[in-house]
Design a protein around this motif. Structure first.
Motif: not given
Lengths: 313, 290
Positions: A262-276
Motif C-alpha cells: 500500500p504505497g505510492l506505486g499502487t496509488l499511482a496504478f489506481n489513479s491511472i485506472i481512475a484517470r486521477d
C-alpha cells in the motif's frame, strides 16, 4: 534540490497545459456535460482564462503551499493521500537499497578474490539476469513460488488485519513478513549491479601499489581486504547506488503493484485506472523529492567513508 | 580521390578485425542469432501462424498443450502463443524506436555541451542531471496518462526520459576528442562548427555511444513492458508486457499466462545485452585484453 523540485513542478504544469483537455472539461465530464456559459464560468473560477505565466506562477505557489489539489476518485486532498501512503514506499525503497548494497558489496568482495572462479561467474550471471528480467515478472515468479507453491509468505498487502495484539513486536514482525518478498524482488536487480561494480572496483584496487605494500608488510589477507582494499573500492559503488535511487523508485512502483503493497506505486496504478491526474502529478513531485533526499544521504555516506571528498561537489 | 581511397583502406582493416572479434565471441554471436530469430518471429511469424491474438479461440484458462494451443489460452480464451508472436513485433519495434529517440536527444545534448563548453554546457548538463534524478517510469506514466496511450506517445515517452546516460557519455567523449590534433587541424582549415561536431568528432566518438544505445534498446523493451503491465499500453496492438498485465489478476489460477510472455522478454533483452557486450569488446580495443 529546490531547483530540481521547482523544475518538476513547472514540468507538471507544462504537461497539464499541453495535454488535450483541461480541468473544466474534466469537471464538465463528471457533471455529465455543461453548456458554453457554464464552461466559461468554470474556466474563470479556476483561473484558466489568465495568461500563461500567471497561471504557472499560481500553480507553483499553490504547490509550494502543499496544495496539490483534490483527488476526485478518493475524494480527499492529494497531499493527505500521499502522506498516508508515503511511509510504506519509504520502507520498501530504503530497505531494498540497504539489503542490495550490503549483499552486493559482500558478494563483490568475495568474487574479486577469485576473478576467474565460480563466484565471479555467479556475479556475471546475476548481472545479466538483473538487466534482462523485468522486475514485475521476477516479482510474480517469486510470488508464485513462495506464496502459492510453498506458502511461507503472504500474497499481498502490508499487514494481517486478523492479528489482535498490542505488542509492537508482533506487528513489526508481521510487516517484516509482508515486506520480505517485495524487498527481495526490488533488491535483486540492484544487487546484480552493485555486486558487479564492487567486484570490478575491488579488482582494480587489489592491483594497486598500496595493497602490495600491505602484503609486503605481512598483513593477513583479511586485514588487507577489509581494512585497506574495501574502503578504497567502496566509493564508486556508493556513488552508483546514489545514482540508482531514481531507478529504485521506478522499480518500487512496479513491485508495489505486484504485491499490492500500500504505497505510492499502487496509488499511482489506481489513479491511472481512475484517470486521477492530480494524484499522479503529486506522486511525481513526491517521488522526485524522495530521490533527492536519497542523493543527499548518499553524499553524506560518501563523505564519511572518503575524507578526500569535500565541499559541495 | 586516391587520397580518399587510401583513407578508406586504413579504416577498413580495423573494422574487419572488429567484426571478427564480435563473431568469435560465442555469447555475442548467440545473442545476435536469438535477436534475429525473435525479430523474424515477430515480423514474419504472423503470416504462418494465422490465429488472431485478439480472437477468443477457445475456453479461457486452458493449460499449455491442451486442445492444440501450445501455450494455452488467457482469461478471455485468447491464444497466448499468438499473443507472444505478435507481441514480439511491437515490443522490438518500440524498443528500437525509443532507443533511437533517446540516442538522438542524448547525442544532440551531449555533443553541444561537450563541444561548446561554458554556459551552454552548464545548462545542458543541469538538464541531464535533472533527468537522472527524475524517477523515469513515473514521468513516462504521467506523459502517457495525459497524452493518451498510443504506440507513438509510448515510444516518445520512453525515449524522452532515458537519454541522460547517452548525453553524459557523448559529452565526455567530445571533451576528450575535441582537443586532439586532427580536430584542431580541421578547425584551422575552416570547418564550420556543425561540420566539426557531426562529421569530424561524432564518428570518432561513436563506439561507446553505440554500445550504450544497444543497452538502451533492451532497457526500452523492459520499460515498455513495465508501462504495459501498469495498463498503459496501446489497446489496439498486443505487446508482451500487456499480456502479463492483462493476466496479472489470475496468476494464482493460471501461472503460465504470465510465465511465457515473461520468458520472451527475458530472452530477448538477454540477447540484446550479450550483443551489447560483444560490441563493447569489438569496439573498445583497450578492454580486449581483460
Amino acid at each position: 534540490m529546490l531547483t530540481v523540485l521547482l523544475v518538476v513542478i513547472i514540468l507538471n504544469f507544462l504537461m497539464l497545459h499541453l495535454a488535450p483537455g483541461d480541468i473544466a472539461d474534466t469537471i464538465a465530464a463528471t457533471m455529465g456535460g455543461a453548456d458554453e456559459k457554464d464552461m466559461i464560468q468554470l474556466r474563470t473560477e479556476y483561473g484558466l482564462d489568465q495568461p500563461f505565466f500567471i497561471q504557472l506562477f499560481q500553480y507553483v505557489i499553490k504547490v509550494a503551499m502543499l496544495d496539490l489539489g483534490n483527488s476526485h476518485f478518493y475524494n480527499m486532498p492529494v497531499f493527505d493521500l500521499i502522506m498516508e501512503r508515503l511511509p510504506a514506499t519509504l520502507l520498501l525503497v530504503f530497505s531494498a537499497q540497504i539489503v542490495s548494497l550490503s549483499l552486493g558489496i559482500l558478494l563483490g568482495v568475495y568474487a574479486a578474490q577469485n576473478p576467474n572462479g565460480l563466484s565471479s561467474l555467479f556475479v556475471n550471471m546475476l548481472s545479466l539476469f538483473g538487466y534482462a528480467a523485468p522486475v514485475f515478472w521476477t516479482g510474480i515468479l517469486l510470488l508464485i513460488a513462495f506464496s502459492l507453491y510453498i506458502p511461507i509468505f503472504p500474497v499481498a498487502g502490508m499487514r494481517d488485519v486478523t492479528i489482535e495484539s498490542d505488542n509492537f513486536f508482533v506487528h513489526a514482525f508481521d510487516v517484516a513478513r509482508h515486506l520480505f518478498l517485495p524487498m527481495i524482488t526490488l533488491a535483486s536487480i540492484f544487487l546484480a549491479y552493485y555486486s558487479r561494480l564492487c567486484r570490478a572496483s575491488m579488482l582494480e584496487v587489489l592491483g594497486a601499489d598500496f595493497v602490495r605494500t600491505a602484503k609486503a608488510k605481512g598483513l593477513s589477507q583479511r586485514d588487507i581486504l577489509m581494512k585497506h582494499a574495501l574502503k578504497n573500492s567502496l566509493s564508486p559503488v556508493i556513488t552508483f547506488a546514489g545514482l540508482s535511487f531514481s531507478a529504485v523508485v521506478s522499480g518500487a512502483i512496479l513491485v508495489e503493484t505486484v504485491y499490492s503493497w500500500p504505497g505510492l506505486g499502487t496509488l499511482a496504478f489506481n489513479s491511472i485506472i481512475a484517470r486521477d491526474t492530480p494524484v499522479l502529478l503529486g506522486i511525481l513531485i513526491f517521488s522526485t523529492l524522495m530521490v533527492t533526499v536519497g542523493n543527499l544521504l548518499t553524499d553524506m555516506v560518501l563523505r564519511s567513508i572518503d575524507p578526500r571528498i569535500q565541499g559541495s561537489q | 580521390m586516391s587520397h580518399l581511397d587510401e583513407q578508406e583502406e586504413i579504416q577498413a582493416k580495423p573494422s574487419r578485425e572488429m567484426v571478427g572479434v564480435f563473431l568469435r565471441s560465442y555469447s555475442a554471436l548467440t545473442g545476435l542469432i536469438i535477436l534475429i530469430a525473435v525479430s523474424i518471429m515477430g515480423f514474419i511469424g504472423p503470416i504462418f501462424y494465422t490465429i488472431d491474438p485478439f480472437d477468443m479461440v477457445w475456453m479461457p484458462f486452458s493449460p499449455p498443450g491442451a486442445d492444440g494451443y501450445l501455450l494455452g489460452t488467457d482469461y478471455l480464451g485468447r491464444d497466448i502463443l499468438s499473443q507472444i508472436i505478435n507481441g514480439a513485433r511491437v515490443s522490438i519495434a518500440i524498443g528500437f524506436a525509443a532507443a533511437s529517440v533517446s540516442c538522438f536527444i542524448g547525442v544532440g545534448i551531449g555533443a553541444f555541451a561537450g563541444f561548446y563548453g561554458g554556459w551552454i554546457e552548464e545548462i545542458l548538463m543541469r538538464i541531464t542531471e535533472f533527468f537522472q534524478v527524475l524517477p523515469t517510469l513515473l514521468f513516462a506514466m504521467v506523459i502517457v496518462a495525459l497524452f493518451g496511450s498510443s504506440v507513438l506517445s509510448i515510444t516518445v515517452a520512453i525515449g524522452a526520459v532515458s537519454w541522460a546516460s547517452v548525453a553524459r557519455i557523448t559529452r565526455s567523449e567530445f571533451l576528450r576528442i575535441k582537443e586532439l590534433d586532427f580536430v584542431q587541424a580541421s578547425k584551422a582549415s575552416g570547418s564550420s562548427d556543425l561540420n566539426l561536431i557531426f562529421l569530424v568528432i561524432l564518428p570518432n566518438a561513436a563506439a561507446p555511444i553505440i554500445v550504450q544505445s544497444a543497452l538502451l534498446v533492451g532497457a526500452a523493451i523492459t520499460f515498455e513492458a513495465g508501462l504495459a503491465f501498469l495498463g498503459l499500453s496501446d489497446p489496439n496492438v498486443v505487446s508482451w508486457g500487456q499480456v502479463i498485465g492483462a493476466n496479472r489478476t489470475y496468476i494464482l489460477d493460471a501461472t503460465y499466462t504470465v510465465t511465457f510472455p515473461g520468458i520472451a522478454i527475458f530472452v530477448t533483452v538477454l540477447a540484446i545485452s550479450l550483443v551489447g557486450d560483444g560490441l563493447n569488446d569489438a569496439l573498445n580495443p583497450k578492454l580486449r585484453s581483460r
